[in-house]
Every structure is written in C-alpha cells, then in structure tokens.
Design a protein around this motif. Structure first.
Motif, PDB file in Angstrom:
ATOM      1  N   LEU A 157     -20.306 -36.783   3.580  1.00 38.00           N
ATOM      2  CA  LEU A 157     -21.349 -36.540   2.569  1.00 38.00           C
ATOM      3  C   LEU A 157     -21.193 -35.146   1.971  1.00 38.00           C
ATOM      4  CD1 LEU A 157     -24.420 -38.224   4.305  1.00 38.00           C
ATOM      5  CD2 LEU A 157     -23.147 -39.032   2.304  1.00 38.00           C
ATOM      6  N   ARG A 158     -20.809 -34.173   2.832  1.00 35.14           N
ATOM      7  CA  ARG A 158     -20.584 -32.818   2.285  1.00 35.14           C
ATOM      8  C   ARG A 158     -19.444 -32.849   1.261  1.00 35.14           C
ATOM      9  NH1 ARG A 158     -21.878 -31.196   7.371  1.00 35.14           N
ATOM     10  NH2 ARG A 158     -19.707 -31.207   8.082  1.00 35.14           N
ATOM     11  N   GLN A 159     -18.363 -33.556   1.603  1.00 39.48           N
ATOM     12  CA  GLN A 159     -17.220 -33.603   0.681  1.00 39.48           C
ATOM     13  C   GLN A 159     -17.558 -34.391  -0.584  1.00 39.48           C
ATOM     14  OE1 GLN A 159     -14.812 -31.757   0.824  1.00 39.48           O
ATOM     15  NE2 GLN A 159     -14.942 -31.026   2.944  1.00 39.48           N
ATOM     16  N   GLN A 160     -18.423 -35.397  -0.444  1.00 36.91           N
ATOM     17  CA  GLN A 160     -18.834 -36.138  -1.639  1.00 36.91           C
ATOM     18  C   GLN A 160     -19.618 -35.217  -2.574  1.00 36.91           C
ATOM     19  OE1 GLN A 160     -20.689 -39.945  -0.908  1.00 36.91           O
ATOM     20  NE2 GLN A 160     -21.478 -40.094  -3.013  1.00 36.91           N
ATOM     21  N   ASP A 161     -20.491 -34.384  -1.975  1.00 39.90           N
ATOM     22  CA  ASP A 161     -21.229 -33.402  -2.801  1.00 39.90           C
ATOM     23  C   ASP A 161     -20.253 -32.490  -3.527  1.00 39.90           C
ATOM     24  OD1 ASP A 161     -23.653 -34.405  -2.019  1.00 39.90           O
ATOM     25  OD2 ASP A 161     -23.963 -32.937  -0.404  1.00 39.90           O
ATOM     26  N   ALA A 162     -19.234 -32.002  -2.786  1.00 41.84           N
ATOM     27  CA  ALA A 162     -18.258 -31.086  -3.393  1.00 41.84           C
ATOM     28  C   ALA A 162     -17.533 -31.787  -4.539  1.00 41.84           C
ATOM     29  CB  ALA A 162     -17.258 -30.622  -2.341  1.00 41.84           C
ATOM     30  N   PHE A 163     -17.122 -33.042  -4.323  1.00 44.09           N
ATOM     31  CA  PHE A 163     -16.445 -33.819  -5.361  1.00 44.09           C
ATOM     32  C   PHE A 163     -17.338 -33.959  -6.594  1.00 44.09           C
ATOM     33  CE2 PHE A 163     -16.382 -38.344  -6.898  1.00 44.09           C
ATOM     34  CZ  PHE A 163     -15.335 -38.200  -7.792  1.00 44.09           C
ATOM     35  N   GLU A 164     -18.591 -34.333  -6.362  1.00 44.58           N
ATOM     36  CA  GLU A 164     -19.499 -34.538  -7.502  1.00 44.58           C
ATOM     37  C   GLU A 164     -19.775 -33.224  -8.222  1.00 44.58           C
ATOM     38  OE1 GLU A 164     -22.804 -36.660  -5.830  1.00 44.58           O
ATOM     39  OE2 GLU A 164     -21.712 -38.560  -5.839  1.00 44.58           O
ATOM     40  N   HIS A 165     -19.750 -32.123  -7.452  1.00 45.31           N
ATOM     41  CA  HIS A 165     -19.924 -30.814  -8.080  1.00 45.31           C
ATOM     42  C   HIS A 165     -18.750 -30.522  -9.017  1.00 45.31           C
ATOM     43  CE1 HIS A 165     -20.771 -26.560  -8.651  1.00 45.31           C
ATOM     44  NE2 HIS A 165     -19.502 -26.323  -8.332  1.00 45.31           N
ATOM     45  N   GLU A 166     -17.525 -30.706  -8.523  1.00 47.38           N
ATOM     46  CA  GLU A 166     -16.341 -30.455  -9.364  1.00 47.38           C
ATOM     47  C   GLU A 166     -16.358 -31.368 -10.588  1.00 47.38           C
ATOM     48  OE1 GLU A 166     -14.458 -28.072  -9.213  1.00 47.38           O
ATOM     49  OE2 GLU A 166     -14.881 -27.309  -7.204  1.00 47.38           O
ATOM     50  N   LEU A 167     -16.815 -32.591 -10.368  1.00 47.54           N
ATOM     51  CA  LEU A 167     -16.878 -33.553 -11.474  1.00 47.54           C
ATOM     52  C   LEU A 167     -17.832 -33.049 -12.545  1.00 47.54           C
ATOM     53  CD1 LEU A 167     -15.789 -36.180 -12.453  1.00 47.54           C
ATOM     54  CD2 LEU A 167     -17.517 -37.385 -11.120  1.00 47.54           C
ATOM     55  N   MET A 168     -18.994 -32.537 -12.099  1.00 46.81           N
ATOM     56  CA  MET A 168     -19.967 -31.988 -13.047  1.00 46.81           C
ATOM     57  C   MET A 168     -19.337 -30.837 -13.828  1.00 46.81           C
ATOM     58  SD  MET A 168     -22.866 -33.520 -13.019  1.00 46.81           S
ATOM     59  CE  MET A 168     -24.119 -34.387 -12.093  1.00 46.81           C
ATOM     60  N   GLU A 169     -18.497 -30.042 -13.118  1.00 46.00           N
ATOM     61  CA  GLU A 169     -17.869 -28.873 -13.752  1.00 46.00           C
ATOM     62  C   GLU A 169     -16.963 -29.305 -14.903  1.00 46.00           C
ATOM     63  OE1 GLU A 169     -18.047 -25.447 -13.068  1.00 46.00           O
ATOM     64  OE2 GLU A 169     -19.851 -26.162 -12.040  1.00 46.00           O
ATOM     65  N   ILE A 170     -16.236 -30.405 -14.710  1.00 43.89           N
ATOM     66  CA  ILE A 170     -15.192 -30.779 -15.663  1.00 43.89           C
ATOM     67  C   ILE A 170     -15.643 -31.874 -16.627  1.00 43.89           C
ATOM     68  CG2 ILE A 170     -14.107 -32.638 -14.303  1.00 43.89           C
ATOM     69  CD1 ILE A 170     -11.413 -31.583 -15.104  1.00 43.89           C
ATOM     70  N   GLN A 171     -16.812 -32.497 -16.360  1.00 34.66           N
ATOM     71  CA  GLN A 171     -17.112 -33.701 -17.135  1.00 34.66           C
ATOM     72  C   GLN A 171     -17.320 -33.417 -18.622  1.00 34.66           C
ATOM     73  OE1 GLN A 171     -20.508 -35.566 -15.438  1.00 34.66           O
ATOM     74  NE2 GLN A 171     -21.973 -34.103 -16.255  1.00 34.66           N
ATOM     75  N   GLY A 172     -17.779 -32.201 -18.947  1.00 33.83           N
ATOM     76  CA  GLY A 172     -17.928 -31.875 -20.368  1.00 33.83           C
ATOM     77  C   GLY A 172     -16.573 -31.982 -21.050  1.00 33.83           C
ATOM     78  N   GLU A 173     -15.553 -31.338 -20.443  1.00 28.66           N
ATOM     79  CA  GLU A 173     -14.175 -31.399 -20.936  1.00 28.66           C
ATOM     80  C   GLU A 173     -13.716 -32.849 -21.055  1.00 28.66           C
ATOM     81  OE1 GLU A 173     -11.492 -29.575 -21.627  1.00 28.66           O
ATOM     82  OE2 GLU A 173     -12.382 -27.578 -21.526  1.00 28.66           O
ATOM     83  N   LEU A 174     -13.904 -33.599 -19.962  1.00 29.70           N
ATOM     84  CA  LEU A 174     -13.378 -34.965 -19.899  1.00 29.70           C
ATOM     85  C   LEU A 174     -13.943 -35.831 -21.011  1.00 29.70           C
ATOM     86  CD1 LEU A 174     -13.250 -35.985 -16.142  1.00 29.70           C
ATOM     87  CD2 LEU A 174     -11.417 -35.206 -17.659  1.00 29.70           C
TER      88      LEU A 174
END
Lengths: 432, 432
Positions: free
Chosen positions: A81-98
């Motif tokens: 669950l901690r790693q899923q949070d980290a993944f979703e955080h990185e996703l939030m960081e890049i999703q504007g670009e994507l």
C-alpha cells in the motif's frame, strides 16, 4: 528570446531561427519528460516488487490452509500500500504532461487498466484472508495486475524518442519482465512445495516460466551497460544456482507423486526471494543509470541550445541579412554566383543558419535510425499483445483468458510463447 | 468531470475511469490538431502553386533575355507574397500546438528550413529582375525552396495518428510531389523552348522529371477516394495528352540541334499551366475531403467520449464498487468464484469499465496496424532523404548538391531515383 517570438504575435512573421530553436526545445521537453517517466517507472518497479512478495506469500498462506505466513502477509500488504501511494504520487506528478502529449493515447489507456486492477485489489486480499478464493485464482489475480503495470512500462518505453535512453528502457522492461516471470515461478513453486506435491499442469507452468525468463534476460543483457553486466554475472554465480536447479528439478520432475517435505516451501521461498531481491537491486541500479543518463542528455541538449541561441543572436547583431548567402548555398554548385563569393560575413551567416538546420535534420535522422533498433527489441511483446487482442476480439474473451490460452498452447506444444503468438497472427490474417 | 480530476490534486487518487477518458481526450486533441494541420497544408499547397508559376515565368523571362513575361512576373510575385502571408498566418495559428507537441521536433526543423528559404526569396527575385543570375541557378533556387515546403507536408503527414486521415495525407503529399515534378518539367521546358533548343542535360532532366511523376501519382491513386479518382481520369484525357506528348517528344529528342520555333515556349507554358492548374483543383478538392474527414472523425470520437462518460457516471452513481467484479473478470476462467456469480449489477459495472479499457486497447492496436500501411507509402521519400543526409555528411555538401548528385546518377544510369538512394544507403552501411 524565441519563446516570446513563438507565442502567437499578429504583427510579426515566423522566423526560421525561431523554429530551429523550437525544434531543439522540443527535444529538451522530451528529455525532461523522461526524467519524470523514469521516476514513474521506478515507482512501478517498487510496487510490482511488493505485489510479487505478497503474491508469493499469499500462496504459501492459501497452500498451507492458512497455517503459514499469516503475520508476514499483513506486513507485506502494508508495504504494498505504501508503494501504491508512491506510484500514484508519481503519476499525479506526471499526469499533466501525459494528458497533454498526443503520443500517450495508449500509455494513458494502459494506466487506466493498471489503476482499475489496483482498485479491486483490496477485495482480493479480503478473500485471501478468509481463504474464500482458490490459490490459482489468487495467483491469477496478482499476475493480471502486475501484467497491467508492466504494460505501462512497455508503453512508456515506446514513447521514448532518445535512442540512448530508449536502449536503457528496453533493458529495464526486459529485466522487469524476467523478474516477474521469476516471481511467478516463486509463487507457483511455493504453492507446490507447501502442498507437498506438483501436478502436471503446475510443473508445466514452472517450465514455461523458466523458458520465459530465458527469453527476457538476454534482451536485458544486450542493452545493459558494463556496471550492470558485472552485477548480472555476480547474480548468476554457481553455488546459488546449484540449489535453485535442485529445487527446480523436484518441481519439474513430472509424473512423480511421492509427497515432498513441505518444509521445502520455506527453502524455496527464501531462495527465490534472494534471487528476486538481487534482480530488484539490479533494477534499482538501472533506474539510477537511467536517471543519470537523462540528466546528462538533458544538459548536453540545453548547452547545445544555448550555444546556438548565442550564435544566432550574434548573427542577428551582425546586421547582415542571410539573403545573398542562401543563393550561394543553393546555387554555388553550378550557378553563376561569382558576384557573391566576396561577401564573406554574409556568407558565413547564411551558411551557419542553413547548416544548423541541416545538422539538426541529420541528427534527428540518425537518432530515428538508432531508435528503430531499440524499438525492434520491444517487438516480441508487441506480437504477444497483438495476438492477445486478436483472440479477445475473435472469441469475445478477456485478455487474461487470451493470455492463458496462448500459455496453454505454448506449454502443450512445447513452443515459445512468441512463436505461438506469431502463428496466431498469421492464422488470423488468413481468417480475415 | 475528468478534466477536473486529472488536474493534479493532492488529496485525491488517480482513477482508472479518468485515465480511460484521458486516453480518449488524447485522440480528440490529435484530431483537432489535424484540422489545423490541414489548413496549414492547404496554405503550403497554395504557396507552392504560386512559386511554381513564378519559377516557370522567371525562366521564360531569363531564357528570353528579359523579352517575355516581364509584367506577368510582377503580378505572379504579388500573388506569391499574398500566399506566403496566408501560410505564415496559418503557421502562427498552429505554432502554439506544434511547439508543445513532443512529436514535432522534425516538423519544426523542416519549418525552419522552409522559412529560411522564403526569407531569402526577395534577393533571388531581384537578381532575376536584373538578369544577374543564371536561369539554372534561378530554377534551382525555386526548386530548393519548394522542396523544403514539401518536406514540411511530408513531416506533417508522418505525425498523423489516425489511419483514415493518414491515408488522405499520403494521397495529398504524393499529389503535391507529382505536381511539383510537373512544375519543374514546365520550368525546364520553358527554358529550352524559349531558348529554341534543348541540350543533352536539359532533355535528360525532363525525362527524369517525367519518371518522377510516374512514381508519385500512382501512390496518390492508391490512397485517393472515388470522387478524386473521377477527377483524375478526367485529367488524363486523350486530346490533352497528345499535345503534351508531342511537345515532350521535341524536348526529349536528344541529339537534334536544329533550332525550335521559340513561340513553342508559350504553347508549352500554357499547356503545362493548364495541366498544373487541373492538378491544383484536385489538390483543393482533396483538401476539402481531408477537412470533412477530420471533422467527421472528430465528431465520431467526441460522441464516443460523451457516451462513455455518461456510461461511467451512471456506473459511479450505481454506488457499486467494481471490486468483487474484477475478481470475476480475472478469475472466472478457471478460478473458484461461484460466490460472486450472483452479483449481477456489480459484475456488469466492473465488466463495463474493464471492457471499455480493452476495447480502447483493441482499437488503438488496429489503428496502429492500418497506420503502418499508410506510413510505408511515405518510405520512398524517407529513403531519399536518408540518402541525401548521408551524402551531405560524408562529402560535406549541401542537401541541394546531394539531391543533384542523386539525380545525376539516376539520369546517367537510367535508374529510378529511389533505387539509387537505396544503393547509396547500402553502400554507406558497408563504409561504416
């Protein structure tokens, strides 16, 4: 300077130099993007790593009727669950670009599939805890979710436009792919050893997973750098493999039905976990190198841009219009331009802009060539995905079921999965 | 809904449905972009058309020692300038999009080359007016500029991601390419007829240009629709071609040195102009169809998006989490899930999202397949450009000179230009 010039401006005409700069900027933005993408890939790698441990433990838990790994599982779920949070955080960081990048249609769709899988994971964990799901169904549920996460990495790799970076991405996806096959082998083995026996299907599956690893890792080796390969050699040391081969032998010696010592489950799980953790270390180092390479290429490209901006500004300041010069460029070979050969400065000026544009064209063309080599290394998986999608379409089945059918045919006929996929595609072409 | 969800949001997790929507949005933006791109291509076609007329007239003017087409040239330059304004206006309209799109690195660079050529056109016109440039050099100067404009269209075509639209772009670029070869034939012929004779090189060049047209137009035919092909048949009617073939015969009957009636220059110019204007009409119709197709595909895609958004909102409202369902999706084939088969609604819900993601993946994969076919039709030109860039690099020459060398080898050996280009690439691979 150029940013201003390139923002729409009614009273001003588009200029060649600004578009040359814009082309370089475009490259820069791509490199920036892959810095972020690298972080996303790392977070996916970490999440997959935890899900793999969870999958392995879940199957010891289910295979042992809940007697083994009850506490371990709770901790593993926490770190997942901690790693899923980290993944979703990185996703939030890049999703504007994507979402702004026209090229990420497929990548976004693969992210949708991956997220959809994660959203339903809590329900699966509950069923495992209550032992209200078969071990096979639990394995499959994890396999499917991890495959969707890996697809995101593959799709990300295919959007890389810088060949040196693309090569590292290819090494990365194949390392992750091989590691996942090893993870599935750990889960399948854990199931068999904790039950105390392997039936034919389970042994077949393990042999198939070994074959799949022997397809993925060579591609990783082809695109890995020296430091990586050194670690890889170390990973492939003798003593370790003797123990592994012995246990694999027990798991794959089909037809024997004598019960195995169920304590072998722990030995197998520890051994495979050591192996997978080592693969994880190589993965982390690879991500470090990837990050360094991105920063290196980015700095290179930015310096080149600055250099050319300065050059072009100095050319602007020289006050010479490039006009006479381009005549020299375009007609000096055969044209009558004697009257311009004297104009040294103007000539230098026109040549510069002209050459910069051609150098950029030349570079972009070479890059696209090298890029093709890296992309071809991703083809095996594309073939597989195409075959899966065709089976889904023709039989109206889920992609998980399509993957299973391909795996089964490969096992039954003792052929490589990609060979089977290729013949499926050929068949389907005939059926069209 | 999703736009809001997809703008970074600390307290909120990324959702599968939002990424599915984002993937669809990505397609929509691409289609929007190609609506604008179509306008840019049209404006380039118009500018090229005027430059072609200017080139033809300039060479009658120079070939006749300034006696012919003095006034006509002034008018033609005016309309060229008007079309250049229109082109630069369309460019301003789209440049924001372009500079943001990571895929347009090459397109932007080709625009830099095209603009750089246009910036130096006034100087060329001055030299033509003062007859201080050779006719050959003047032709070459126009040829180079038009080639750079065509390269922009080729690069634009390669950024198209929708196969139906890509096919029309392929038809368009090959029509424009063939039309340019016809334009060069007009210019070369005008030069010879106004001089009253054709030397060996000039006749060879005309034969080469005829060959080039016979390469480009068949590709156009392959990707053109019925209405286009009807116009095409009409263009290829008998009477017209008899006259053209007769004049071509005079121009290509190498070795004869008897003077030709210089009035043939007007007849040739009028005939070729009629031909090129007809090609221009087909080009305009094609652009209309392209525009209509883009709007059609855009509306389709937007309706699909709206439909799925509504569907997914209704699924949200149903209040059922997709959790139990995905278990059904992932394990119903082989897994023990009897206890979930009852959950009809939840199952429908999970299936929907799951199926939408898979449908999108399936569609994207089919598209990429069809797209490959359209892209392959652009390969001839890619081969040529690669050969040119390699010659430039190995011999340190301009791309104009590299093109000339390839043309010369093709003429001397009587081979197709792309064949020569291909063998250049093979040679260079050996030299590496």
């Amino acid at each position: 300077m150029s940013a201003a010039r390139l923002s729409p401006h009614p009273h001003q005409r588009p200029r060649a130099t600004d578009y040359l700069i814009a082309s370089k900027r475009c490259e820069l933005r791509n490199l920036e993007r892959f810095l972020q993408m690298g972080k996303l890939v790392l977070s996916i790698g970490n999440l997959i790593h935890e899900l793999q441990r969870e999958r392995g433990a879940s199957n010891v838990f289910l295979g042992s009727g809940g007697r083994r790994f009850s506490e371990e599982l709770v901790e593993m779920i926490d770190s997942s669950l901690r790693q899923q949070d980290a993944f979703e955080h990185e996703l939030m960081e890049i999703q504007g670009e994507l979402t702004q990048d026209p090229a990420s249609t497929s990548l976004l769709n693969s992210l949708a599939a991956a997220l959809h899988g994660l959203e339903s994971l809590p329900a699966i964990r509950q069923q495992i805890r209550h032992q209200s799901i078969s071990a096979e169904a639990a394995i499959d549920a994890y396999i499917e979710r991890i495959r969707h996460l890996l697809t995101v990495v593959f799709e990300a790799a295919e959007t890389v436009v810088d060949p040196t970076i693309a090569g590292m991405m290819v090494a990365m996806v194949n390392l992750m792919q091989g590691k996942e096959m090893a993870g599935q082998e750990r889960a399948a083995g854990s199931l068999g050893f904790s039950r105390g026996h392997f039936d034919h299907a389970l042994s077949q599956r393990i042999m198939h997973l070994i074959d799949a690893q022997e397809r993925a890792f060579p591609v990783f080796e082809r695109f890995a750098d020296e430091e990586m390969l050194a670690l890889w050699k170390q990973h492939n040391r003798e003593d370790f493999w003797q123990e592994l081969k012995y246990l694999r032998g027990l798991a794959c010696s089909v037809g024997r039905y004598r019960e195995l010592d169920t304590d072998l489950a722990d030995q197998w799980f520890d051994l495979m976990t050591r192996r997978i953790d080592e693969l994880k270390n190589i993965e982390c180092l690879l991500e470090e190198h990837f990050h360094r390479r991105c920063i290196g290429r980015y700095t290179e490209a930015r310096n080149a841009l600055t250099h050319e901006q300065n050059l072009m500004e100095s050319l602007d300041d020289s006050g010479h219009s490039p006009d006479p010069v381009l005549v020299v460029c375009s007609s000096e070979n055969g044209g009558d331009t004697s009257q311009y050969r004297s104009d040294g400065v103007g000539r230098k000026l026109g040549r510069s802009v002209f050459d910069l544009v051609q150098q950029q064209a030349l570079r972009l063309d070479q890059l696209s060539g090298e890029l093709r080599i890296a992309r071809e290394a991703l083809d095996d998986r594309r073939t597989l995905e195409k075959a899966v999608l065709l089976l889904m379409k023709h039989q109206q089945i889920s992609d998980d079921e399509a993957h299973k059918q391909l795996r089964k045919v490969a096992m039954d006929q003792g052929r490589k999965l990609t060979e089977v996929a290729r013949s499926v595609l050929e068949m389907t072409d005939l059926l069209r």
